[in-house]
Design a protein around this motif. Structure first.
Motif, mmCIF file in Angstrom:
data_model
loop_
_atom_site.group_PDB
_atom_site.id
_atom_site.type_symbol
_atom_site.label_atom_id
_atom_site.label_comp_id
_atom_site.label_asym_id
_atom_site.label_seq_id
_atom_site.Cartn_x
_atom_site.Cartn_y
_atom_site.Cartn_z
ATOM 1 N N GLY A 213 0.803 -1.218 0.000
ATOM 2 C CA GLY A 213 0.000 0.000 0.000
ATOM 3 C C GLY A 213 0.836 1.268 0.000
ATOM 4 O O GLY A 213 0.296 2.376 -0.131
ATOM 5 N N ILE A 214 2.158 1.121 0.140
ATOM 6 C CA ILE A 214 3.054 2.284 0.126
ATOM 7 C C ILE A 214 3.515 2.501 -1.316
ATOM 8 O O ILE A 214 4.395 1.797 -1.821
ATOM 9 N N GLU A 215 2.908 3.447 -1.986
ATOM 10 C CA GLU A 215 3.197 3.658 -3.410
ATOM 11 C C GLU A 215 4.639 4.071 -3.671
ATOM 12 O O GLU A 215 5.214 3.763 -4.712
ATOM 13 N N SER A 216 5.237 4.754 -2.695
ATOM 14 C CA SER A 216 6.595 5.262 -2.896
ATOM 15 C C SER A 216 7.670 4.276 -2.429
ATOM 16 O O SER A 216 8.841 4.644 -2.350
ATOM 17 N N PHE A 217 7.283 3.020 -2.123
ATOM 18 C CA PHE A 217 8.269 2.043 -1.641
ATOM 19 C C PHE A 217 9.297 1.811 -2.742
ATOM 20 O O PHE A 217 8.952 1.378 -3.844
ATOM 21 N N PRO A 218 10.591 2.080 -2.458
ATOM 22 C CA PRO A 218 11.621 1.954 -3.509
ATOM 23 C C PRO A 218 11.757 0.516 -4.013
ATOM 24 O O PRO A 218 11.846 -0.424 -3.225
ATOM 25 N N LYS A 219 11.780 0.348 -5.326
ATOM 26 C CA LYS A 219 11.899 -0.969 -5.948
ATOM 27 C C LYS A 219 13.342 -1.252 -6.354
ATOM 28 O O LYS A 219 14.122 -0.343 -6.622
ATOM 29 N N TYR A 220 13.664 -2.539 -6.394
ATOM 30 C CA TYR A 220 15.011 -2.980 -6.734
ATOM 31 C C TYR A 220 14.939 -3.863 -7.968
ATOM 32 O O TYR A 220 14.206 -4.855 -7.997
ATOM 33 N N ALA A 221 15.709 -3.526 -8.997
ATOM 34 C CA ALA A 221 15.664 -4.270 -10.253
ATOM 35 C C ALA A 221 16.584 -5.475 -10.256
ATOM 36 O O ALA A 221 16.489 -6.336 -11.141
ATOM 37 N N GLY A 222 17.481 -5.556 -9.277
ATOM 38 C CA GLY A 222 18.435 -6.657 -9.232
ATOM 39 C C GLY A 222 17.885 -7.886 -8.534
ATOM 40 O O GLY A 222 16.678 -8.008 -8.308
ATOM 41 N N ASN A 223 18.788 -8.789 -8.179
ATOM 42 C CA ASN A 223 18.428 -10.038 -7.506
ATOM 43 C C ASN A 223 19.218 -10.127 -6.213
ATOM 44 O O ASN A 223 20.443 -10.257 -6.238
ATOM 45 N N VAL A 224 18.526 -10.067 -5.081
ATOM 46 C CA VAL A 224 19.219 -10.084 -3.789
ATOM 47 C C VAL A 224 19.911 -11.413 -3.515
ATOM 48 O O VAL A 224 20.769 -11.505 -2.632
ATOM 49 N N MET A 225 19.556 -12.453 -4.273
ATOM 50 C CA MET A 225 20.181 -13.757 -4.094
ATOM 51 C C MET A 225 21.467 -13.900 -4.918
ATOM 52 O O MET A 225 22.120 -14.941 -4.873
#
Length: 236
Positions: A213-225
């Motif tokens: 529900g947090i529209e401004s939550f920063p997204k990550y395009a990489g793979n944390v694994m």
């Protein structure tokens, strides 16, 4: 299958079930994969239970540090000094775009320093022998798979500060208070593991209520694994 009998005085399967109920009376003992009934490394069931408890405590501690670290970085907080001797600044959230991307922005050498430091701490915890020979070090607590307490990190001999309780704040704590603290640590670690994975999952664009529900939550395009994806790949 029923677990094998425990060694005399060991923390056996029945003790694990009682501890689970003490840690969380609502959930109680929960082991759908029945790992705590197994015999890892042909060391016996008691040693297997100790291994699993040590692993959970260790993962919980890392997750607590990671969860707090995620929140700190999400606020754009960095160390007050420069990142490198050459004067390079720490990557900021504005530059990286998300908290996991900050890891990608630091030099490869810095990543190996972190991994090496953790490896040294792990080695010191596991190594039980004296520097003179293969005699057991009497100054170190018993290994957790040999009757010692899971999660008890040995003191740094000859150094003023230790990894646990470096300022001696809990030296005079009663055994009852210490026991309550150990129960709380496991529960807090379990919550931190769930919390950290929720943050990482949401940052990858998946739906995690209520974070979605947090529209401004920063997204990550990489793979944390794949922690070294920006540096090299052993499969390339």
């Amino acid at each position: 299958p029923a677990p094998t009998p425990a060694a005399a005085g060991g923390f056996d399967f029945a003790a694990l079930q009682a501890l689970a109920t003490e840690q969380n009376p609502i959930v109680g003992y929960f082991d759908p994969l029945e790992l705590s009934t197994k015999d890892f490394f042909d060391e016996g069931n008691t040693a297997t239970i100790a291994f699993l408890r040590q692993a959970e405590i260790k993962h919980g501690r890392v997750a607590m540090a990671g969860f707090v670290g995620y929140l700190v970085h999400a606020q754009g907080i960095t160390w007050p000094f420069k990142m490198t001797i050459d004067g390079d600044s720490w990557p900021t959230l504005a530059d990286a775009g998300s908290v996991p991307a900050l890891w990608d922005k630091i030099p490869e050498g810095a990543k190996w320093q972190i991994i090496a430091a953790v490896g040294c701490l792990e080695w010191y915890d596991e190594w039980q022998f004296t520097s003179e020979g293969m005699e057991l070090d009497a100054d170190k607590p018993k290994h957790y798979m040999r009757g010692g307490m899971p999660g008890k990190y040995p003191a740094f001999g000859g150094y003023p500060l230790n990894l646990f309780d470096p300022f001696g704040l809990f030296k005079k704590a009663s055994e009852e208070k210490k026991a309550r603290g150990r129960l709380a640590e496991v529960n807090n670690g379990r919550l931190a593991m769930l919390g950290l994975m929720s943050l990482l999952t949401e940052s990858n664009g998946l739906i995690v209520p209520p974070l979605d529900g947090i529209e401004s939550f920063p997204k990550y395009a990489g793979n944390v694994m794949i922690p070294f994806s920006g540096d090299f790949s052993i499969f390339s």
